[in-house]
Design a protein around this motif. Structure first.
Motif, mmCIF file in Angstrom:
data_model
loop_
_atom_site.group_PDB
_atom_site.id
_atom_site.type_symbol
_atom_site.label_atom_id
_atom_site.label_comp_id
_atom_site.label_asym_id
_atom_site.label_seq_id
_atom_site.Cartn_x
_atom_site.Cartn_y
_atom_site.Cartn_z
ATOM 1 N N ILE A 4 2.786 14.873 47.582
ATOM 2 C CA ILE A 4 2.937 14.302 46.666
ATOM 3 C C ILE A 4 4.799 14.185 46.703
ATOM 4 C CG2 ILE A 4 4.288 15.875 44.172
ATOM 5 C CD1 ILE A 4 2.852 18.352 45.272
ATOM 6 N N LYS A 5 4.291 12.021 45.762
ATOM 7 C CA LYS A 5 5.646 11.551 45.442
ATOM 8 C C LYS A 5 6.802 11.992 44.768
ATOM 9 C CE LYS A 5 3.954 7.776 48.405
ATOM 10 N NZ LYS A 5 2.906 6.343 48.258
ATOM 11 N N VAL A 6 7.963 12.171 45.214
ATOM 12 C CA VAL A 6 8.857 13.236 43.911
ATOM 13 C C VAL A 6 9.809 12.274 43.742
ATOM 14 C CG1 VAL A 6 10.492 15.413 43.891
ATOM 15 C CG2 VAL A 6 7.765 15.456 44.745
ATOM 16 N N GLY A 7 10.027 12.094 42.125
ATOM 17 C CA GLY A 7 10.911 11.479 42.223
ATOM 18 C C GLY A 7 12.377 12.251 41.159
ATOM 19 N N LEU A 8 13.547 11.528 41.605
ATOM 20 C CA LEU A 8 14.380 12.988 40.495
ATOM 21 C C LEU A 8 15.306 12.116 40.284
ATOM 22 C CD1 LEU A 8 16.301 16.222 42.457
ATOM 23 C CD2 LEU A 8 17.344 14.355 41.391
ATOM 24 N N VAL A 9 15.611 12.331 38.787
ATOM 25 C CA VAL A 9 16.955 11.728 38.072
ATOM 26 C C VAL A 9 17.598 12.445 37.568
ATOM 27 C CG1 VAL A 9 16.970 10.070 36.397
ATOM 28 C CG2 VAL A 9 15.042 9.766 37.263
ATOM 29 N N SER A 32 10.700 10.576 46.688
ATOM 30 C CA SER A 32 10.357 8.692 47.105
ATOM 31 C C SER A 32 11.732 8.136 46.507
ATOM 32 C CB SER A 32 9.731 8.648 45.854
ATOM 33 O OG SER A 32 8.883 6.903 45.349
ATOM 34 N N ALA A 33 12.274 8.752 45.678
ATOM 35 C CA ALA A 33 13.596 7.580 44.869
ATOM 36 C C ALA A 33 14.376 9.688 44.310
ATOM 37 C CB ALA A 33 13.096 7.306 44.329
ATOM 38 N N ILE A 34 15.916 8.939 44.528
ATOM 39 C CA ILE A 34 17.192 10.277 43.763
ATOM 40 C C ILE A 34 17.783 9.302 43.249
ATOM 41 C CG2 ILE A 34 18.265 12.089 44.159
ATOM 42 C CD1 ILE A 34 17.184 12.074 46.862
ATOM 43 N N VAL A 35 17.323 9.406 41.914
ATOM 44 C CA VAL A 35 17.995 8.640 41.198
ATOM 45 C C VAL A 35 19.488 9.184 40.457
ATOM 46 C CG1 VAL A 35 18.301 7.026 38.958
ATOM 47 C CG2 VAL A 35 16.100 6.896 40.107
ATOM 48 N N SER A 36 21.244 8.185 40.676
ATOM 49 C CA SER A 36 22.325 8.595 39.912
ATOM 50 C C SER A 36 22.761 7.176 40.526
ATOM 51 C CB SER A 36 22.565 9.546 40.959
ATOM 52 O OG SER A 36 24.044 9.704 40.815
ATOM 53 N N GLN A 58 20.031 8.546 50.478
ATOM 54 C CA GLN A 58 20.684 7.770 49.951
ATOM 55 C C GLN A 58 19.644 7.720 47.710
ATOM 56 O OE1 GLN A 58 21.437 3.638 50.872
ATOM 57 N NE2 GLN A 58 23.045 4.143 52.761
ATOM 58 N N PHE A 59 21.015 7.575 47.584
ATOM 59 C CA PHE A 59 20.551 7.639 46.222
ATOM 60 C C PHE A 59 20.610 6.344 45.959
ATOM 61 C CE2 PHE A 59 24.244 11.079 45.630
ATOM 62 C CZ PHE A 59 23.222 11.861 45.462
ATOM 63 N N ALA A 60 19.290 5.951 44.601
ATOM 64 C CA ALA A 60 19.077 4.890 44.480
ATOM 65 C C ALA A 60 19.425 4.534 42.320
ATOM 66 C CB ALA A 60 17.215 5.205 43.967
ATOM 67 N N SER A 61 18.999 3.093 42.470
ATOM 68 C CA SER A 61 19.171 3.107 40.960
ATOM 69 C C SER A 61 18.737 3.160 39.830
ATOM 70 C CB SER A 61 19.886 1.616 41.421
ATOM 71 O OG SER A 61 19.378 0.648 41.583
ATOM 72 N N LYS A 62 17.235 3.524 41.019
ATOM 73 C CA LYS A 62 15.926 3.657 39.532
ATOM 74 C C LYS A 62 15.306 4.564 40.680
ATOM 75 C CE LYS A 62 14.318 -1.735 40.334
ATOM 76 N NZ LYS A 62 13.744 -2.395 40.106
ATOM 77 N N LEU A 63 13.789 4.106 40.020
ATOM 78 C CA LEU A 63 12.741 5.096 40.706
ATOM 79 C C LEU A 63 11.750 4.187 41.795
ATOM 80 C CD1 LEU A 63 11.475 7.396 37.840
ATOM 81 C CD2 LEU A 63 12.410 8.002 39.924
ATOM 82 N N ALA A 64 11.111 4.671 42.692
ATOM 83 C CA ALA A 64 10.244 3.378 42.796
ATOM 84 C C ALA A 64 9.047 2.762 42.182
ATOM 85 C CB ALA A 64 9.817 4.157 44.313
ATOM 86 N N GLY A 65 8.670 4.303 41.261
ATOM 87 C CA GLY A 65 7.531 4.173 40.968
ATOM 88 C C GLY A 65 5.812 4.085 41.067
ATOM 89 N N ASP A 66 6.032 5.104 42.936
ATOM 90 C CA ASP A 66 4.626 5.070 42.761
ATOM 91 C C ASP A 66 5.352 6.856 42.717
ATOM 92 O OD1 ASP A 66 6.942 6.174 44.754
ATOM 93 O OD2 ASP A 66 5.761 5.679 46.636
ATOM 94 N N GLU A 67 6.196 7.071 42.369
ATOM 95 C CA GLU A 67 6.204 8.980 41.732
ATOM 96 C C GLU A 67 4.677 9.523 41.347
ATOM 97 O OE1 GLU A 67 10.369 7.151 43.096
ATOM 98 O OE2 GLU A 67 7.901 6.745 41.226
#
Length: 327
Positions: A4-9, A32-36, A58-67
């Motif tokens: 399960i691809k997980v994004g976190l904002v 997938s991406a951890i946004v801060s 690393q923290f990302a500025s936006k989601l990857a889009g595949d979550e």
């Protein structure tokens, strides 16, 4: 095995840190991406230093889009604004940890329907849902202390609640009442009888017992410890202690994280776990139910992962078999 691809904002706060600690070791989750936005490009472990050696992400500025699922760990009032600016694909599941979608009036938003994510109350609805509003921490403890009575139509008089929470319940933003020098050796009340969690508690009780409606009188306390909630909930009842205890055991027979204990409770039994322990006793006409849980886990991030497991048809306990640290 499909991951399960997980994004976190909103990846820098306490609830996000606990989510990451759980998800990094969840057998079916893949971050997938951890946004801060304030930490983009920095190592996650530079903020959540309990994760040093656990991840190089690393923290990302936006989601990857595949979550497949996105957890929103934003401040109250900010999740709606974020979703308006960052619409997600219809197939992407959302689990929101703020209070933006908990009440019936707020659960329809931009084509999404949020289900109130208390598994002990709405398990079947969560399993069929796409988006979940994670309950509040005080609300979880108080509801679990009252749901069996409501389901049996046994709430017949006003309910009184005193509950104390640790400093992490206030989040990471600095204010006078979260400073160590203020909290240490200190106890205080806040928002007596007006706490924001009362609304969701009332809706859940009326879901099980529409009539007669009862009032919940809640006095919350700030404690001089880090994490955990201890709630004392009492109301007049004609049930005997044995009848009430059996009512609770029957109601939670299939709830893997909620247990009716024989002995009186203390916080160390649940800190660092996704458990809620309940104890039922009777004195005169007053039925007293005490509830203990970890405000960051069963009261927030652990329950959010429990909801993710239900959304994706996984065992409810997956990734959440955590032991309390007693000493």
């Amino acid at each position: 095995m499909h991951k399960i691809k997980v994004g976190l904002v909103g990846g820098a706060g306490y609830t996000a840190g606990e989510l990451l600690r759980i998800l990094l070791h969840h057998p079916r989750a893949e971050l997938s991406a951890i946004v801060s936005t304030s930490n983009a490009g920095n190592a996650v472990s530079s903020v959540h230093d309990d994760l040093v050696g656990e991840t190089e992400v690393q923290f990302a500025s936006k989601l990857a889009g595949d979550e497949d699922v996105v957890f929103l760990c934003l401040g109250h009032g900010n999740s709606k604004a974020w979703l308006e600016k960052n619409p997600l694909p219809a197939a992407t599941n959302v689990i929101d940890l703020s209070n933006d979608f908990r009440l019936h009036a707020d659960q329809e938003f931009n084509g999404r329907t949020f289900v109130y994510g208390l598994p002990e109350l709405n398990k079947a609805a969560i399993q069929a849902a796409q988006s979940v509003a994670n309950p509040g921490c005080f609300a979880t403890a108080i509801q679990l202390a009252l749901l069996p009575l409501a389901a049996a139509g046994q709430l017949r008089a006003d309910v009184h609640v005193s509950a104390i929470t640790g400093s992490t319940g206030a989040g990471q933003s600095l204010s006078e009442t979260v400073h160590f020098s203020w909290r240490s050796g200190n106890v205080s009340i806040y928002k007596p009888f007006t706490h924001q969690h009362l609304s969701e508690i009332g809706e859940s009780l009326r879901q099980l017992q529409p009539h007669p409606a009862v009032d919940v009188h809640f006095v919350p306390y700030r404690g001089n410890f880090t994490r955990g909630i201890f709630a004392s909930v009492y109301t007049p009842s004609d049930l005997t202690e044995d009848e009430a205890r059996q009512l609770f055991r029957d109601f939670y027979a299939d709830a893997p994280f909620t247990t009716v204990a024989e002995r009186e409770l203390h916080l160390k039994q649940v800190v660092n776990t996704n458990k809620c322990l309940l104890h039922v006793q009777k004195q005169g006409r007053q039925l007293l139910v005490t509830a203990v849980l970890d405000n960051l886990l069963k009261g927030a991030s652990g329950q959010a992962v429990q909801n993710m497991n239900l959304l994706f048809g996984l065992p409810e306990t997956m990734g959440l078999e955590l032991k309390a640290g007693m000493w």
